[in-house]
Design a protein around this motif. Structure first.
Motif, PDB file in Angstrom:
ATOM      1  N   GLN A   1      32.251  -4.831   6.494  1.00 29.52           N
ATOM      2  CA  GLN A   1      33.640  -4.745   6.950  1.00 29.52           C
ATOM      3  C   GLN A   1      33.909  -5.713   8.094  1.00 29.52           C
ATOM      4  OE1 GLN A   1      33.678  -0.043   6.776  1.00 29.52           O
ATOM      5  NE2 GLN A   1      35.723  -0.779   7.244  1.00 29.52           N
ATOM      6  N   THR A   2      32.846  -6.181   8.742  1.00 28.30           N
ATOM      7  CA  THR A   2      33.019  -7.129   9.849  1.00 28.30           C
ATOM      8  C   THR A   2      33.164  -8.561   9.369  1.00 28.30           C
ATOM      9  OG1 THR A   2      30.618  -7.430  10.111  1.00 28.30           O
ATOM     10  CG2 THR A   2      31.640  -5.614  11.325  1.00 28.30           C
ATOM     11  N   LEU A   3      32.944  -8.825   8.071  1.00 27.24           N
ATOM     12  CA  LEU A   3      33.066 -10.182   7.547  1.00 27.24           C
ATOM     13  C   LEU A   3      34.522 -10.622   7.543  1.00 27.24           C
ATOM     14  CD1 LEU A   3      30.638  -9.984   4.489  1.00 27.24           C
ATOM     15  CD2 LEU A   3      30.215 -11.095   6.684  1.00 27.24           C
ATOM     16  N   SER A   4      34.728 -11.881   7.817  1.00 24.91           N
ATOM     17  CA  SER A   4      36.071 -12.454   7.802  1.00 24.91           C
ATOM     18  C   SER A   4      36.222 -13.402   6.616  1.00 24.91           C
ATOM     19  CB  SER A   4      36.323 -13.221   9.104  1.00 24.91           C
ATOM     20  OG  SER A   4      35.455 -14.347   9.181  1.00 24.91           O
ATOM     21  N   ALA A   5      37.435 -13.848   6.375  1.00 23.52           N
ATOM     22  CA  ALA A   5      37.675 -14.818   5.306  1.00 23.52           C
ATOM     23  C   ALA A   5      36.885 -16.097   5.568  1.00 23.52           C
ATOM     24  CB  ALA A   5      39.168 -15.109   5.195  1.00 23.52           C
ATOM     25  N   ALA A   6      36.794 -16.493   6.836  1.00 22.31           N
ATOM     26  CA  ALA A   6      36.031 -17.697   7.177  1.00 22.31           C
ATOM     27  C   ALA A   6      34.550 -17.523   6.850  1.00 22.31           C
ATOM     28  CB  ALA A   6      36.216 -18.023   8.660  1.00 22.31           C
ATOM     29  N   ASP A   7      34.017 -16.315   7.097  1.00 19.74           N
ATOM     30  CA  ASP A   7      32.613 -16.047   6.754  1.00 19.74           C
ATOM     31  C   ASP A   7      32.376 -16.225   5.261  1.00 19.74           C
ATOM     32  OD1 ASP A   7      31.898 -15.392   9.389  1.00 19.74           O
ATOM     33  OD2 ASP A   7      32.567 -13.319   9.120  1.00 19.74           O
ATOM     34  N   LEU A   8      33.263 -15.661   4.446  1.00 26.25           N
ATOM     35  CA  LEU A   8      33.108 -15.749   3.000  1.00 26.25           C
ATOM     36  C   LEU A   8      33.292 -17.176   2.506  1.00 26.25           C
ATOM     37  CD1 LEU A   8      34.961 -12.482   1.931  1.00 26.25           C
ATOM     38  CD2 LEU A   8      32.510 -12.854   2.193  1.00 26.25           C
ATOM     39  N   ASP A   9      34.174 -17.924   3.140  1.00 25.16           N
ATOM     40  CA  ASP A   9      34.365 -19.323   2.761  1.00 25.16           C
ATOM     41  C   ASP A   9      33.100 -20.129   2.993  1.00 25.16           C
ATOM     42  OD1 ASP A   9      36.873 -19.738   1.602  1.00 25.16           O
ATOM     43  OD2 ASP A   9      37.896 -19.668   3.544  1.00 25.16           O
ATOM     44  N   ARG A  10      32.374 -19.805   4.042  1.00 25.10           N
ATOM     45  CA  ARG A  10      31.152 -20.558   4.342  1.00 25.10           C
ATOM     46  C   ARG A  10      30.099 -20.386   3.255  1.00 25.10           C
ATOM     47  NH1 ARG A  10      32.424 -19.447   9.849  1.00 25.10           N
ATOM     48  NH2 ARG A  10      31.360 -17.428   9.796  1.00 25.10           N
ATOM     49  N   TYR A  11      30.092 -19.234   2.594  1.00 23.98           N
ATOM     50  CA  TYR A  11      29.120 -19.024   1.507  1.00 23.98           C
ATOM     51  C   TYR A  11      29.483 -19.847   0.272  1.00 23.98           C
ATOM     52  CZ  TYR A  11      27.332 -15.120   4.258  1.00 23.98           C
ATOM     53  OH  TYR A  11      26.788 -14.355   5.240  1.00 23.98           O
ATOM     54  N   ASP A  12      30.768 -20.117   0.072  1.00 21.62           N
ATOM     55  CA  ASP A  12      31.229 -20.966  -1.028  1.00 21.62           C
ATOM     56  C   ASP A  12      30.640 -20.506  -2.368  1.00 21.62           C
ATOM     57  OD1 ASP A  12      32.701 -23.067  -2.102  1.00 21.62           O
ATOM     58  OD2 ASP A  12      31.034 -24.482  -1.948  1.00 21.62           O
ATOM     59  N   ALA A  13      30.697 -19.195  -2.618  1.00 18.66           N
ATOM     60  CA  ALA A  13      30.094 -18.625  -3.828  1.00 18.66           C
ATOM     61  C   ALA A  13      31.078 -18.642  -4.988  1.00 18.66           C
ATOM     62  CB  ALA A  13      29.636 -17.201  -3.558  1.00 18.66           C
ATOM     63  N   ASP A  14      30.592 -19.032  -6.150  1.00 21.12           N
ATOM     64  CA  ASP A  14      31.428 -19.035  -7.350  1.00 21.12           C
ATOM     65  C   ASP A  14      31.568 -17.649  -7.962  1.00 21.12           C
ATOM     66  OD1 ASP A  14      29.848 -22.115  -8.101  1.00 21.12           O
ATOM     67  OD2 ASP A  14      31.938 -21.879  -7.471  1.00 21.12           O
ATOM     68  N   ALA A  15      30.545 -16.823  -7.796  1.00 23.93           N
ATOM     69  CA  ALA A  15      30.543 -15.486  -8.415  1.00 23.93           C
ATOM     70  C   ALA A  15      30.164 -14.436  -7.381  1.00 23.93           C
ATOM     71  CB  ALA A  15      29.575 -15.442  -9.596  1.00 23.93           C
ATOM     72  N   TRP A  16      30.862 -13.320  -7.429  1.00 25.61           N
ATOM     73  CA  TRP A  16      30.540 -12.174  -6.574  1.00 25.61           C
ATOM     74  C   TRP A  16      30.081 -11.027  -7.454  1.00 25.61           C
ATOM     75  CZ3 TRP A  16      35.170 -11.495  -2.615  1.00 25.61           C
ATOM     76  CH2 TRP A  16      35.262 -12.654  -1.820  1.00 25.61           C
ATOM     77  N   LEU A  17      28.929 -10.439  -7.129  1.00 23.47           N
ATOM     78  CA  LEU A  17      28.420  -9.261  -7.822  1.00 23.47           C
ATOM     79  C   LEU A  17      28.531  -8.090  -6.859  1.00 23.47           C
ATOM     80  CD1 LEU A  17      27.187 -11.710  -9.369  1.00 23.47           C
ATOM     81  CD2 LEU A  17      25.238 -10.249  -9.914  1.00 23.47           C
ATOM     82  N   LEU A  18      29.365  -7.115  -7.197  1.00 20.32           N
ATOM     83  CA  LEU A  18      29.697  -6.032  -6.288  1.00 20.32           C
ATOM     84  C   LEU A  18      29.285  -4.682  -6.861  1.00 20.32           C
ATOM     85  CD1 LEU A  18      33.322  -7.292  -5.531  1.00 20.32           C
ATOM     86  CD2 LEU A  18      31.283  -7.718  -4.162  1.00 20.32           C
ATOM     87  N   SER A  19      28.528  -3.934  -6.086  1.00 14.08           N
ATOM     88  CA  SER A  19      28.136  -2.578  -6.486  1.00 14.08           C
ATOM     89  C   SER A  19      28.370  -1.657  -5.300  1.00 14.08           C
ATOM     90  CB  SER A  19      26.673  -2.547  -6.931  1.00 14.08           C
ATOM     91  OG  SER A  19      26.318  -1.259  -7.393  1.00 14.08           O
ATOM     92  N   PRO A  20      29.618  -1.253  -5.082  1.00 11.34           N
ATOM     93  CA  PRO A  20      29.948  -0.450  -3.900  1.00 11.34           C
ATOM     94  C   PRO A  20      29.378   0.955  -3.988  1.00 11.34           C
ATOM     95  CG  PRO A  20      31.853  -0.638  -5.352  1.00 11.34           C
ATOM     96  CD  PRO A  20      30.798  -1.548  -5.907  1.00 11.34           C
TER      97      PRO A  20
END
Length: 290
Positions: A37-56
Motif C-alpha cells: 500500500q506504500t507503493l506509488s505510481a512512480a515506484d511501479l513505473d520504475r519496475y517497467d513490468a509488462d505483466a502483473w501477476l496478482l494473488s491478493p
C-alpha cells in the motif's frame, strides 16, 4: 521459468518473512518485503513490468470466512494497486489475478472490473479446477486474464464472461458452463474420467515394498532419534516425512486416498502412511493419509 515462458521477473512482493525465505531459496532473489500500500505510481513505473501477476489475500472472500470483501483491511492493498493503474505512465499490458471461489461475487471483483474497463483492459474470467487438466486435485479457483488494448484474446467471443471450463485457454470453444449451479453430476463424472490416477504423480515409482518396509523398521527402531527438523535415520524417504506437530494439528483434515484415486482435496506429489512409533507420516505407494 519452468512454464517455459520467455519472461524475467523484475520484482516479487510479499509481507511474510517465511514466504520470502522460501521464495529466495527457490529463485535466488528476495522479494520486496513490506506493505505494498506504500507503493506509488512512480515506484511501479520504475519496475517497467509488462505483466502483473496478482494473488491478493483470500480471507475477505472465502466461503468459510466473514466475506467482508472490500471492507476487510486485507483487501486494501489489492485495490490500492489497481487504483494506481491510471496514474502510471506505462501501465501493464497483461494482468493475471487468482483467488478463491467467492471472489467473483464480491464487491472487490466489481471494483476490479470497473477499473480495468476504464483503463482499456479486456478480460476473460474462469473458475477452473485441476481436475479439468487431468490432475486429481478437486479445488476450483477463480482466475482473471486481462489484456490492455490493442492486445486481444484468441477467442474474443468469451470476453467479459465468467466461464467454468478451460476451452478458451486450450484454444477450443467447446461446451461452456456459465454458472456453478448448471454443473451436473455427469459433467463432474467426465472430469474424473479424464483424470490420471494419483499413482501417476507419485515419486519413487520403482521403490520396492521390501525397501519401504526396511525404512519403516529402521525408523521405528530409532524413533527416539527422530526429531522434528533433525532426521537422523538414513532412508531415501526422509524427504517425505511430515513433522508430528503438523500431523497432530491437521491430521483430522487429511484425506484417505488410494493409488487408483482420481479425486482428492489435498494433493501433493506423494501421499503418506503413519509410521508407528515415530509420530510421523512417511511417503508410500500404499494406502495412506494425504
Amino acid at each position: 521459468m519452468r512454464g517455459a515462458v520467455n519472461a524475467t521477473v523484475v520484482e516479487a512482493f510479499d509481507i511474510n518473512d517465511v514466504a520470502n525465505d522460501v521464495y529466495e531459496h527457490n529463485f535466488g532473489h528476495r522479494p520486496y518485503q513490506g506493505n505494498i500500500q506504500t507503493l506509488s505510481a512512480a515506484d511501479l513505473d520504475r519496475y517497467d513490468a509488462d505483466a502483473w501477476l496478482l494473488s491478493p489475500p483470500c480471507q475477505p472472500y472465502t466461503r468459510q470466512g466473514l466475506q467482508k470483501g472490500s471492507s476487510d483491511a486485507r483487501a486494501f492493498s489489492f485495490l490500492k494497486i489497481l487504483e494506481l493503474i491510471p496514474q502510471i505512465s506505462r501501465p501493464p499490458l497483461i494482468l493475471f489475478v487468482e483467488n478463491v471461489v467467492g471472489f467473483e461475487i464480491s464487491d472487490t471483483h466489481t471494483k476490479m472490473l470497473e477499473i480495468l474497463s476504464e483503463n482499456h483492459f479486456v478480460t476473460q474470467e474462469f473458475i477452473l479446477s485441476p481436475l479439468q487438466f487431468g490432475v486429481p486435485y478437486s479445488r476450483p479457483r477463480y482466475f482473471c486474464l486481462a489484456k490492455r488494448k490493442p492486445l486481444s484474446f484468441q477467442n474474443p467471443q468469451f470476453n467479459n464472461e465468467l466461464l467454468w471450463a478451460p476451452g478458451p485457454l486450450l484454444g477450443s470453444d467447446g461446451c461452456m458452463v456459465i454458472s456453478e449451479g448448471e454443473q451436473s453430476h455427469g459433467c463432474c463424472d467426465k472430469l474424473l474420467q479424464a483424470c490420471q490416477p494419483i499413482k501417476e504423480f507419485l515419486e519413487l515409482k520403482n521403490f520396492r515394498d521390501e525397501d519401504l518396509d526396511s525404512c519403516i523398521a529402521n525408523v521405528s527402531e530409532t524413533s527416539d532419534e527422530v526429531e522434528e527438523g533433525n532426521r537422523s535415520v538414513s532412508c531415501p524417504l526422509n524427504q517425505f516425512f511430515v513433522p508430528s506437530s503438523l500431523v497432530e494439528r491437521w491430521g483430522s483434515a487429511m484425506d484417505i486416498v488410494f493409488p487408483v484415486s482420481k479425486r482428492c482435496c489435498c494433493f501433493t506429489k506423494s501421499y503418506y502412511r503413519y509410521v508407528k512409533g515415530t509420530g510421523s507420516l512417511l511417503a508410500t505407494n500404499k494406502v495412506g493419509l494425504l
